[in-house]
Design an enzyme around this catalytic site. Sequence first.
Site, PDB file in Angstrom:
ATOM      1  N   GLU A 169       0.231   1.412  -9.527  1.00 46.37           N
ATOM      2  CA  GLU A 169      -0.534   2.496 -10.154  1.00 46.37           C
ATOM      3  C   GLU A 169       0.054   2.961 -11.485  1.00 46.37           C
ATOM      4  OE1 GLU A 169      -0.909   5.594  -7.214  1.00 46.37           O
ATOM      5  OE2 GLU A 169      -2.144   4.391  -5.897  1.00 46.37           O
ATOM      6  N   GLU A 349      -3.803  -0.284  -0.806  1.00 42.07           N
ATOM      7  CA  GLU A 349      -3.659   1.035  -0.177  1.00 42.07           C
ATOM      8  C   GLU A 349      -5.041   1.588   0.117  1.00 42.07           C
ATOM      9  OE1 GLU A 349      -1.359   4.020  -2.266  1.00 42.07           O
ATOM     10  OE2 GLU A 349       0.210   2.576  -2.751  1.00 42.07           O
TER      11      GLU A 349
HETATM   12  O1  IFM Z   1       1.444   8.365  -1.482  1.00 43.53           O
HETATM   13  C1  IFM Z   1       0.734   7.788  -2.532  1.00 43.53           C
HETATM   14  C2  IFM Z   1       1.315   6.442  -2.896  1.00 43.53           C
HETATM   15  O2  IFM Z   1       2.659   6.541  -3.236  1.00 43.53           O
HETATM   16  C3  IFM Z   1       0.583   5.861  -4.077  1.00 43.53           C
HETATM   17  N1  IFM Z   1      -0.833   5.854  -3.877  1.00 43.53           N
HETATM   18  C4  IFM Z   1      -1.457   7.068  -3.382  1.00 43.53           C
HETATM   19  C5  IFM Z   1      -0.708   7.586  -2.167  1.00 43.53           C
HETATM   20  C6  IFM Z   1      -1.377   8.871  -1.644  1.00 43.53           C
HETATM   21  O3  IFM Z   1      -1.358   9.860  -2.626  1.00 43.53           O
END
Ligand code: IFM
Length: 446
Positions: A169, A349
């Site tokens: 990210e 994710e």
């Molecule tokens: O916890 C975070 C993760 O570190 C990166 N993506 C989003 C998740 C939830 O906010």
Amino acid sequence: MHTESRLSFPRSFIWGVATSAFQIEGGADAAGKGPSIWDDFCRLPGVIQDGSDGRSACEHLRLWEEDLDLLVHLGVDAYRFSISWPRIQALGSGPFNEAGFDFYERLINGMVARGLKPYLTLNHWDLPSALQAHGGWENRETVQHFVTYACEVARRFGDRVVSICTHNEPWVMAYLGHESGVFAPGIRNRSSAMQVAHHLLLSHGLAVKAMRDQGCKSQLGIVLNMAPVHPATASLEDQARARLDDGTGLRWYLEPLLLGAYPADAWAHCGPDAPKVQAQDMAHIQAPLDFLGINYYTRNVTSADAPWNAKALGLEVTDMDWEVYPQGLTELLLRLHQDYDLPPLLITENGAAYADRVEQGEVHDTDRQSYLARHMEALSQAMQKGVRVDAYFVWSLLDNFEWAFGYSKRFGIVRVDYETQKRTLKDSALWYRSFLQMQHSMRAKD
Ligand code: IFM
């Protein structure tokens, strides 16, 4: 909740769970580890909602074997984890820390011995503080330090890890870390943020090339957070704003990687804050990708007026106040498939925070289970329409340190009692486990 019967995935599909180093490891100064920008940021007054930090987190540094056993119990194929750069190189340059490498050596060997596929991330935000002292990601020298770090990790672990992701990210590190300043290192300067974004992308491209040149066999790629952007109303202002947000938030990261250029509309919007780009940078950034990881949580609704608020509108939201919008995942994947020539995609994710309650030692998190099932269905729909996606990772295995929210938000399918470090499988974990058993038994019939 019988969505699973409508799900259809290829036999080769990889199912996993994800975590990141700073959010679970603890051991902030154990065995030669240097400080990271998140260690420093947590010490600033008022920046972390519950005043907490990552010093102990889930004590995964100590409990890693128990955690790997949990993965086996769940029946996942793969585990997505990250390496803490300052644990293996305290200053982010100079000597490597063998004690730090030993931990990851044991962790990765532990995965392989248990039949789990390791998906490694190099940078999940915990930059060594010593590099921040020289400007961090805004300083072009950090790019070269990252390449050296990436090559060393690939040299040591490339024979065992299935995949290496350079950055998780980059938008979060650039925008939240350097423009809004709500994340480490807490800078509020738009031109810094634009330069940071460029250096993250450049370091990705250079690291991919360098790792490949030294013969690394792992699949190499990057993970972007993405969401479809919708205008709050049909007004021309809102539509223009949505298109611009799509340019600055999504295409700004995706198009350099896939097309070798920043999107013209978003570039025009940079004005004097545009990043400094050197002659070969864009060609380096466009290094071929073995995969593109997508982190999807919700859609993004923009308005030229007051910020749009899903909760105030009575829409279904998670404990982060993020709208539950599974159809956005289908929409996003179909749009990417239509607009770009894509490498294989991974959903790296997807998950939700809820204010879980423990009842007689159990957590009946039907909300999280429903969130996951609906997003898996949305994924399956996109795949049935021709989008190639190879893997799906639930965020997260464990409740953990949720950045500026500290421990107040719980994303895990496994509950962590931070007093005792006891792990308890929530109902969502039991559901995922039985779903995976079904998938595995279908594979076995082949
Ligand atoms: O916890 C975070 C993760 O570190 C990166 N993506 C989003 C998740 C939830 O906010």
